[in-house]
Design a protein around this motif. Structure first.
Motif, PDB file in Angstrom:
ATOM      1  N   ARG A   1     -25.442 -27.373  22.132  1.00  0.00           N
ATOM      2  CA  ARG A   1     -24.220 -26.572  21.971  1.00  0.00           C
ATOM      3  C   ARG A   1     -23.015 -27.422  21.590  1.00  0.00           C
ATOM      4  O   ARG A   1     -22.126 -26.962  20.839  1.00  0.00           O
ATOM      5  CB  ARG A   1     -23.946 -25.802  23.265  1.00  0.00           C
ATOM      6  N   VAL A   2     -22.953 -28.647  22.086  1.00  0.00           N
ATOM      7  CA  VAL A   2     -21.834 -29.529  21.749  1.00  0.00           C
ATOM      8  C   VAL A   2     -21.714 -29.704  20.238  1.00  0.00           C
ATOM      9  O   VAL A   2     -20.611 -29.821  19.693  1.00  0.00           O
ATOM     10  CB  VAL A   2     -21.992 -30.891  22.455  1.00  0.00           C
ATOM     11  N   TRP A   3     -22.854 -29.687  19.546  1.00  0.00           N
ATOM     12  CA  TRP A   3     -22.816 -29.861  18.092  1.00  0.00           C
ATOM     13  C   TRP A   3     -22.176 -28.659  17.395  1.00  0.00           C
ATOM     14  O   TRP A   3     -21.776 -28.746  16.229  1.00  0.00           O
ATOM     15  CB  TRP A   3     -24.211 -30.139  17.554  1.00  0.00           C
ATOM     16  N   GLY A   4     -22.081 -27.531  18.092  1.00  0.00           N
ATOM     17  CA  GLY A   4     -21.335 -26.409  17.542  1.00  0.00           C
ATOM     18  C   GLY A   4     -19.860 -26.758  17.416  1.00  0.00           C
ATOM     19  O   GLY A   4     -19.217 -26.468  16.394  1.00  0.00           O
ATOM     20  N   THR A   5     -19.313 -27.397  18.449  1.00  0.00           N
ATOM     21  CA  THR A   5     -17.917 -27.834  18.405  1.00  0.00           C
ATOM     22  C   THR A   5     -17.724 -28.887  17.324  1.00  0.00           C
ATOM     23  O   THR A   5     -16.713 -28.891  16.615  1.00  0.00           O
ATOM     24  CB  THR A   5     -17.484 -28.388  19.771  1.00  0.00           C
ATOM     25  N   VAL A   6     -18.709 -29.774  17.168  1.00  0.00           N
ATOM     26  CA  VAL A   6     -18.638 -30.780  16.099  1.00  0.00           C
ATOM     27  C   VAL A   6     -18.600 -30.085  14.742  1.00  0.00           C
ATOM     28  O   VAL A   6     -17.837 -30.473  13.843  1.00  0.00           O
ATOM     29  CB  VAL A   6     -19.835 -31.745  16.187  1.00  0.00           C
ATOM     30  N   GLY A   7     -19.422 -29.049  14.570  1.00  0.00           N
ATOM     31  CA  GLY A   7     -19.426 -28.300  13.321  1.00  0.00           C
ATOM     32  C   GLY A   7     -18.079 -27.665  13.046  1.00  0.00           C
ATOM     33  O   GLY A   7     -17.600 -27.650  11.899  1.00  0.00           O
ATOM     34  N   PHE A   8     -17.437 -27.145  14.090  1.00  0.00           N
ATOM     35  CA  PHE A   8     -16.108 -26.548  13.956  1.00  0.00           C
ATOM     36  C   PHE A   8     -15.104 -27.602  13.479  1.00  0.00           C
ATOM     37  O   PHE A   8     -14.293 -27.353  12.571  1.00  0.00           O
ATOM     38  CB  PHE A   8     -15.687 -25.981  15.311  1.00  0.00           C
ATOM     39  N   ILE A   9     -15.172 -28.797  14.080  1.00  0.00           N
ATOM     40  CA  ILE A   9     -14.255 -29.880  13.716  1.00  0.00           C
ATOM     41  C   ILE A   9     -14.491 -30.327  12.276  1.00  0.00           C
ATOM     42  O   ILE A   9     -13.545 -30.498  11.493  1.00  0.00           O
ATOM     43  CB  ILE A   9     -14.428 -31.068  14.677  1.00  0.00           C
TER      44      ILE A   9
END
Length: 460
Positions: free
Chosen positions: A136-144
């Protein structure tokens, strides 16, 4: 491809297709289209409107009839196609309509993406609690990453941001069809009452004073959750109207500055277990509310240089606590205080109150208030130049007047067209005061005893 890597790609793209425009849409709305704030509040509220009913509808379909990955695929492709249409809207009303359609396709995919990941991990005998958070953390990375791409390619005020998201959404929709099958679980009896099938049993929680109070504060705080997403980037970008700040890094790379908020979000997620165990759910929710006060307060006094730049960065850092602490501690409150038979529906009700009713309420009221009380109208060059901390004959100011406001100076010193400027200092002060009042009321009215064992059991 490794199973967890495939789910990581899913999570990355899921939030990439949102982050490409969510933070920068205001620049397109106010800067390029030059439409007003009340209407923008309505457009930003489409996410809340869609969140009220679409996740429930798609959840029922996924539970009863169609594979989750297939519904997800169809919704993402339709979302991408709608984004291609969106920038061609020639008035705020048509933009609102198209955005509402886009959000009806996108918002339910957030829950579906989680459901797909949970199902795939469980079917592969993997530990959801251990293996899902790193995915799930990679979702935030994708947003960034999406924010950075939009900014660095010069698309933060253009229709290009929607095309970037649209292309990625269609790719994600196609990619989803390659994931392992997630057939309907059919856990609810087809002969069960309609109220049970729709998850309406959870509404009986409003009979309990403490739970009803919690949901009320969830809605009221939900009104604040999206405000900086809606207005943060355009706030920084509008420093370009001040000649002394026009070429600053904050103005040129405002979206990158805002992305510090998402970086902070990933870091505070890691700190949540410690805070919950040490301070309990109520105090962690209070920390969140006071963090919102700081988020807005730091913005109120932020400028693109010196200590003011430090305040802008601090505002982005405290965002992680403000956003994560309430969402996760609130979810745990629901988890530890509701009957397991209605727990999923209760979680859906929590999300409905924050991202649904709260977001709609906040978007509409904020947009109306900004237009009504916090928008200055300038008719003379002297008044405007004084406000922008420059002189009427400053060439940079005159260029800004022409290029950004499409106005000129008449021989008598009046402006050829009225120039409107948002009073960002008092906007953020008002938002901070709202969050402070909520925090104090929550502190006084909401009674909840800390139970470390309940928190520990919920986290496992």
């Amino acid at each position: 491809m490794n199973l967890k890597l495939r789910l990581t790609v899913l999570s990355f793209l899921q939030f990439f297709v949102w982050g490409a425009w969510l933070i920068t849409m205001a620049n397109f709305w106010f800067g390029t289209k030059q439409w007003d704030g009340t209407q923008f509040g309505a457009v930003f509220g489409t996410m809340g409107i869609a969140s009220i009913f679409m996740p429930t509808i798609t959840g029922i379909i996924a539970d009863r009839w169609i594979n989750a990955e297939r519904i997800f695929s169809a919704l993402q492709i339709l979302y991408g196609l709608t984004l291609f249409v969106l920038p061609h809207s020639d008035n705020p009303n048509s933009f609102f309509t198209v955005m509402l359609v886009a959000m009806c396709f996108y918002m339910p995919t957030i829950a579906l993406a989680n459901s797909i990941s949970y199902t795939v991990l469980k079917n592969s005998n993997l530990d959801v609690v251990k293996d899902f958070p790193p995915i799930r953390v990679w979702g935030t990375v994708g947003f960034i990453v999406a924010m950075w791409i939009t900014n660095l390619t010069g698309n933060k005020a253009t229709e290009g941001q929607f095309y970037i998201a649209g292309v990625a959404a269609i790719i994600l929709g196609i990619y989803a069809l390659t994931l392992p099958k997630c057939p309907p679980q059919k856990l609810i009896d087809k002969d069960a009452p309609l109220s049970e099938q729709l998850g309406l049993n959870a509404f009986k929680l409003f009979k309990n004073y403490k739970t009803a109070l919690f949901f009320l504060f969830s809605m009221l705080l939900g009104a604040a959750l999206q405000l900086t997403n809606a207005y943060g980037d355009v706030f920084l970008s509008e420093f370009s109207h001040f000649p002394k700040y026009a070429d600053s890094f904050v103005v040129q790379r405002s979206t990158i500055i805002m992305s510090i908020s998402q970086v902070s979000e990933t870091l505070f997620i890691l700190a949540i277990p410690f805070f919950l165990k040490r301070f309990g759910i109520k105090r962690v929710m209070l920390f969140s509310m006071f963090a919102w006060v700081l988020r807005f307060g730091f913005f109120a006094y932020g400028i693109p240089e010196g200590y003011g730049l430090g305040l802008i960065i601090m505002s982005c850092i405290v965002y992680g606590m403000a956003f994560d602490f309430f969402n996760i501690s609130g979810s745990l409150f629901v988890e530890t205080t509701t009957d397991k038979k209605i727990r999923s529906s209760a979680q859906g009700l929590f999300m409905m109150m924050t991202n649904g009713f709260g977001a709609v309420f906040g978007s509409y009221i904020a947009g109306w208030a900004i237009d009504k009380f916090f928008t200055h109208k300038f008719t003379t060059v002297t008044e405007l130049s004084t406000y922008l901390e420059t002189t009427p004959d400053n060439q940079s100011f005159l260029n800004i007047l022409k290029e950004s406001f499409h106005s000129a100076v008449n021989p008598d010193g009046t402006l050829s067209s009225v120039v409107m400027m948002k009073d960002w200092h008092n906007i953020w002060i008002s938002f901070a005061a709202y969050a402070l009042v909520l925090a104090i009321l929550f502190w006084v009215l909401f009674k909840h005893k800390h139970d470390p064992k309940a928190v520990e059991n919920a986290s496992h």
